[in-house]
Design an enzyme around this catalytic site. Sequence first.
Site, PDB file in Angstrom:
ATOM      1  N   LYS A   1      54.595 -26.168  31.908  1.00  0.00           N
ATOM      2  CA  LYS A   1      53.725 -27.234  32.409  1.00  0.00           C
ATOM      3  C   LYS A   1      52.266 -26.915  32.106  1.00  0.00           C
ATOM      4  O   LYS A   1      51.823 -25.776  32.284  1.00  0.00           O
ATOM      5  CB  LYS A   1      53.932 -27.392  33.921  1.00  0.00           C
ATOM      6  CG  LYS A   1      53.144 -28.531  34.563  1.00  0.00           C
ATOM      7  CD  LYS A   1      53.496 -28.630  36.042  1.00  0.00           C
ATOM      8  CE  LYS A   1      52.757 -29.760  36.733  1.00  0.00           C
ATOM      9  NZ  LYS A   1      53.120 -29.875  38.160  1.00  0.00           N
TER      10      LYS A   1
ATOM     11  N   SER B   1      54.603 -34.115  39.713  1.00  0.00           N
ATOM     12  CA  SER B   1      53.729 -34.092  38.551  1.00  0.00           C
ATOM     13  C   SER B   1      54.313 -33.364  37.346  1.00  0.00           C
ATOM     14  O   SER B   1      53.731 -33.389  36.261  1.00  0.00           O
ATOM     15  CB  SER B   1      52.403 -33.433  38.929  1.00  0.00           C
ATOM     16  OG  SER B   1      52.623 -32.111  39.406  1.00  0.00           O
TER      17      SER B   1
ATOM     18  N   SER C   1      56.807 -31.770  43.362  1.00  0.00           N
ATOM     19  CA  SER C   1      56.519 -32.032  41.951  1.00  0.00           C
ATOM     20  C   SER C   1      57.461 -31.379  40.953  1.00  0.00           C
ATOM     21  O   SER C   1      57.349 -31.624  39.755  1.00  0.00           O
ATOM     22  CB  SER C   1      55.075 -31.627  41.616  1.00  0.00           C
ATOM     23  OG  SER C   1      54.183 -32.553  42.173  1.00  0.00           O
TER      24      SER C   1
END
Length: 470
Positions: free
Chosen positions: A77, A147, A171
């Site tokens: 990420k 996210s 997330s």
Amino acid sequence: MPYLSIKEAAEEIHSGLITPAELVAETLERVDALDGDLKAFITVMRDQAYEDAERLEQELRTGLYRGPLHGVPIGIKDIIAVKGVRTTAGSKVLAHYVSQEDAMVVEQLRKNGAIIIGKTNTHEFAYGTYTPPTRNPWDHERIPGGSSGGSAVAVAMSMSLGAIGTDTGGSIRIPAACCGVTGFKPTYGRVSCHGVIPLSWSLDHVGPLARSAEDCAIIFDAIAGYDPRDPNSISGPPSRPTASLIAGPEGRDTLSLQGLALGVPQEDYLAPLDPEVRAAWQAALLVLREEGAEVVDVELPLATIEVYRTIQKPEASLAHMQKGWLSEHRDDYTAMTLQRLLEGQQIPAVNYLRALHQRRIFSHSMRSMLQRVNALVLPTLPIPAILREQANQEISIDGIMENATTALLRLNMPFNLAGLPAISFPCGFTTNGLPIGLQVAGRSFEESTVLRIAHAYQQLTDWHRRDAIA
């Protein structure tokens, strides 16, 4: 390639049936074919991935095998530092920022032989639940969740065999549920946040996404551990979840859940709940019962979104103020992120302290309740993935109106407030083909129990093996 798990890839690499370079080439072919539409990646590390693959092949030829991640492509990420590579956090604020060192989690992955294939898309600074511009591979008009949406999509479409995400209010688990993959949030402090851009320091967790609980356990084994560079890192009891998945309880079948009590929350805790989500959750409970688990009703303590946001917003604002980003790059933020960061500055200290006190009471109640059961089983989300235009809007769930962001957070964020391990994995699909996520949460440091429950379920079902057609 789409059906290759980390475990399967490890076996083929170790036996010489496939080389790390060949696996990287196949992975990058899928990125080239699919990511133009899906936008799971911000940066693809093509050259470095091939260089690492060649080095790892040479190690194999000399007899050095680093374990089941040796030669396996992993996505990271893009709020997590990879040395010499841009870390943009999905924002113009950091569009040209290049990390000078690896985050702790990346160091650990490299030590275990993983190949970093690229940096995956994230909602700006991980401050959201839908990850624009990434598309859901099951339906491009729906959100992939956030996210860590890029990480989930990369795994769902085999553009990486595993990925690393972060989880502040859900997330990792939200995109796992939206995209039909498995996402695992360990106990708070079990995986170092050193080298990770913070959203909310007391709520942030780092964890894996993969096709299965077994693959998540392999990654967790590699990345967990105490790190003196992270002030919130915890030196917990040693844990080897992959061993527990294989061995099972002594004297019982390897997949047996006998002796485990699983708690089911009260109706008002879950409501409103989409009828198809409810049906899939109840069907999953039947599978767990048949495998020997005792399913019991429990009264879960309530954690409100207000308490969560009163802690999360000021901590996010402080992180950006300390970096100087709010003063120096104010115009580079998207309007929504900037609004949330400015709102955090307006919350009085007494409100923040009151929320911390309420959190302590809630966490104590949750831990006390978990003395009666080994884990909790509930839906990850009350709804399947919503349409992109519904993000942040009021939506109808079983005839009741609720804010979409609140709906995505409310069954996930309690386990961030309490710092408990939790996993999401597929347990069915809606009539229009959208995946539904099941969530299991357990006691602090009992990651092995949470992963074992998910693994047992996945050995009896095939939801996690189904593939989207992008």
